[in-house]
Design a protein around this motif. Structure first.
Motif, PDB file in Angstrom:
ATOM      1  N   VAL A  89       0.857  -1.178   0.000  1.00  0.00           N
ATOM      2  CA  VAL A  89       0.000   0.000   0.000  1.00  0.00           C
ATOM      3  C   VAL A  89       0.892   1.226   0.000  1.00  0.00           C
ATOM      4  O   VAL A  89       1.842   1.317   0.788  1.00  0.00           O
ATOM      5  N   ALA A  91       0.850   5.437   0.265  1.00  0.00           N
ATOM      6  CA  ALA A  91       0.058   6.614   0.625  1.00  0.00           C
ATOM      7  C   ALA A  91       0.488   7.811  -0.207  1.00  0.00           C
ATOM      8  O   ALA A  91       1.677   8.036  -0.443  1.00  0.00           O
ATOM      9  N   CYS A  96      -4.741   6.293  -0.544  1.00  0.00           N
ATOM     10  CA  CYS A  96      -3.828   5.145  -0.602  1.00  0.00           C
ATOM     11  C   CYS A  96      -4.073   4.347  -1.869  1.00  0.00           C
ATOM     12  O   CYS A  96      -5.212   4.169  -2.312  1.00  0.00           O
ATOM     13  N   LEU A 127       1.004   4.191   8.241  1.00  0.00           N
ATOM     14  CA  LEU A 127       0.469   2.963   7.651  1.00  0.00           C
ATOM     15  C   LEU A 127       1.075   1.785   8.398  1.00  0.00           C
ATOM     16  O   LEU A 127       2.269   1.793   8.691  1.00  0.00           O
ATOM     17  N   ILE A 138      -4.486   2.781   9.227  1.00  0.00           N
ATOM     18  CA  ILE A 138      -3.975   4.043   8.688  1.00  0.00           C
ATOM     19  C   ILE A 138      -4.370   5.174   9.634  1.00  0.00           C
ATOM     20  O   ILE A 138      -5.461   5.182  10.205  1.00  0.00           O
TER      21      ILE A 138
END
Length: 392
Positions: A89, A91, A96, A127, A138
């Motif tokens: 993931v 950001a 995201c 995260l 998050i």
């Protein structure tokens, strides 16, 4: 000493803004390690790069690259890699982005995936995946905390006013608790499965709790936090069974910008606002490695321990990424442990033989100087039985 640096920028890409490690389990049980960089610039990208464990170096040529978009709104701000090593993931200022990682023999494919609950959450400061990979959390710049079950994306906790603004966050080894800190110096513990705040960590009025990490060795259920009191910064340890302080120590001796813990829980890393960092032996709570001016006066924004080697990637906005091999005692390899066991077995066999040769034995009784031992077959015969007596 630094043994690597910022890899050459991809076309349109700028300095490395964030970095993380990818650990892949192969079929035979061996682990392969890769690095992932998020580059800001006019054309932000994510890169996956190979890691040479023997040379402790990152290959400057990316195995795969994927574009995030155009300009600052799509610039990467943080990366979290799933413990299985097959998803990550990233950001950005808008939200995201989720990517699937497919590893082939010599290449890696980075495939964008749909992540609707994450795509429009706005800029995120923190995260974190849980160690077992079933939770993802998050923390936003506006103080909004969200915890999801992975990979279903079912919401476990949604608290818009968890903090004024997030500073740091971590999930405990057993995935039961989440700790979060705020820019105002407060810190809270959350019960993940129940989706509720559990306790606020105690602090004095002039203290600010800043960075936070749970222990990772599976034996000591502790929480490590850096606590600033004026210009003095200490690393404080909490017992997570009752959330009480059990000790503190001044380690880096200067304001701390980031904190990290190794995968096996044996070392902490503390980065400073002027580009220094140190590695701390958790068992002794003593500094084992010190690197000065790694980022030449720029605050260290992140430090990530390599999953298999005693090395770290550190990042800063001004200087990008630096790979540093830690000057700490080497860990025992599996073959070394087997070699020690074999040596102990052979030593035991030798000692047994020596003891046997030097000890008295029934079969080695002295027979006398003038009476030689005779075999059983030539022993003196019994006297004859008289004729008038009948044997049984």
């Amino acid at each position: 000493m630094a043994s690597g640096g910022d890899a050459p920028a991809a076309a349109g890409g700028g300095k490395v803004a964030c970095a993380a490690w990818i650990r892949r389990r192969e079929e035979k049980g061996a682990a392969r390690v890769f690095a992932v960089y998020g580059r800001a610039g006019s054309r932000p990208v994510i890169e996956v790069l190979g890691f040479d464990s023997k040379e402790c170096s990152i290959n400057p040529e990316p195995l795969s690259t994927v574009a995030l978009g155009e300009g600052m709104p799509d610039a990467p701000r943080g990366i979290a890699v799933h413990p299985a090593g097959d998803e990550l993931v990233c950001a950005t200022a808008q939200g995201c982005r989720l990517f699937k990682l497919i590893f082939e023999e010599f290449t890696v494919r980075i495939i964008p995936r749909d992540a609707s609950p994450l795509e429009s959450v706005g800029p995120q400061k923190c995260l974190a995946f849980s160690t077992d990979g079933t939770k993802f959390a998050i923390g936003g710049e506006e103080g909004h905390l969200r915890i999801f079950h992975w990979p279903s994306m079912n919401v476990l906790l949604d608290e818009p006013k968890a903090h004024r603004s997030f500073l740091d966050m971590d999930i405990s080894l057993d995935s039961e608790f989440l700790v979060s800190t705020s820019l105002d110096g407060s810190a809270r513990i959350w019960k993940i499965d129940e989706g509720v705040p559990l306790v606020n960590l105690t602090r004095y009025p002039d203290e600010k709790i800043e960075c936070c990490r749970f222990s990772r060795d599976g034996m000591k259920p502790f929480l490590f936090c850096t606590v600033a009191k004026g210009t003095t910064v200490t690393t404080v340890v909490w017992d997570i069974s009752d959330w009480k302080r059990i000790g503190y120590k001044r380690l880096l001796g200067k304001p701390i910008s980031t904190l990290s813990v190794s995968l096996d829980g044996k070392y902490l890393a503390l980065g400073s606002h002027d580009g220094d960092f140190c590695a701390v032996d958790v068992k002794k709570m003593e500094v084992s490695h010190w690197s000065k001016k790694v980022h030449l006066g720029s605050p260290i924004s992140s430090i990530e321990f390599c999953p298999t080697e005693r090395a770290v990637i550190s990042t800063s906005r001004q200087w990008g990424a630096e790979l540093t091999k830690l000057n700490v005692p080497a860990d025992w390899k599996e073959w070394q442990l087997w070699l020690v066991l074999l040596a102990l077995f052979l030593a035991s066999a030798v000692l047994f033989y020596i003891f046997y040769e030097r000890s008295d034995s029934f079969w080695k009784l002295p027979t006398g100087q003038h009476h030689a031992a005779k075999p059983w077959s030539v022993l003196k015969e019994s006297p004859p039985v008289p004729e008038d007596q009948t044997p049984w």
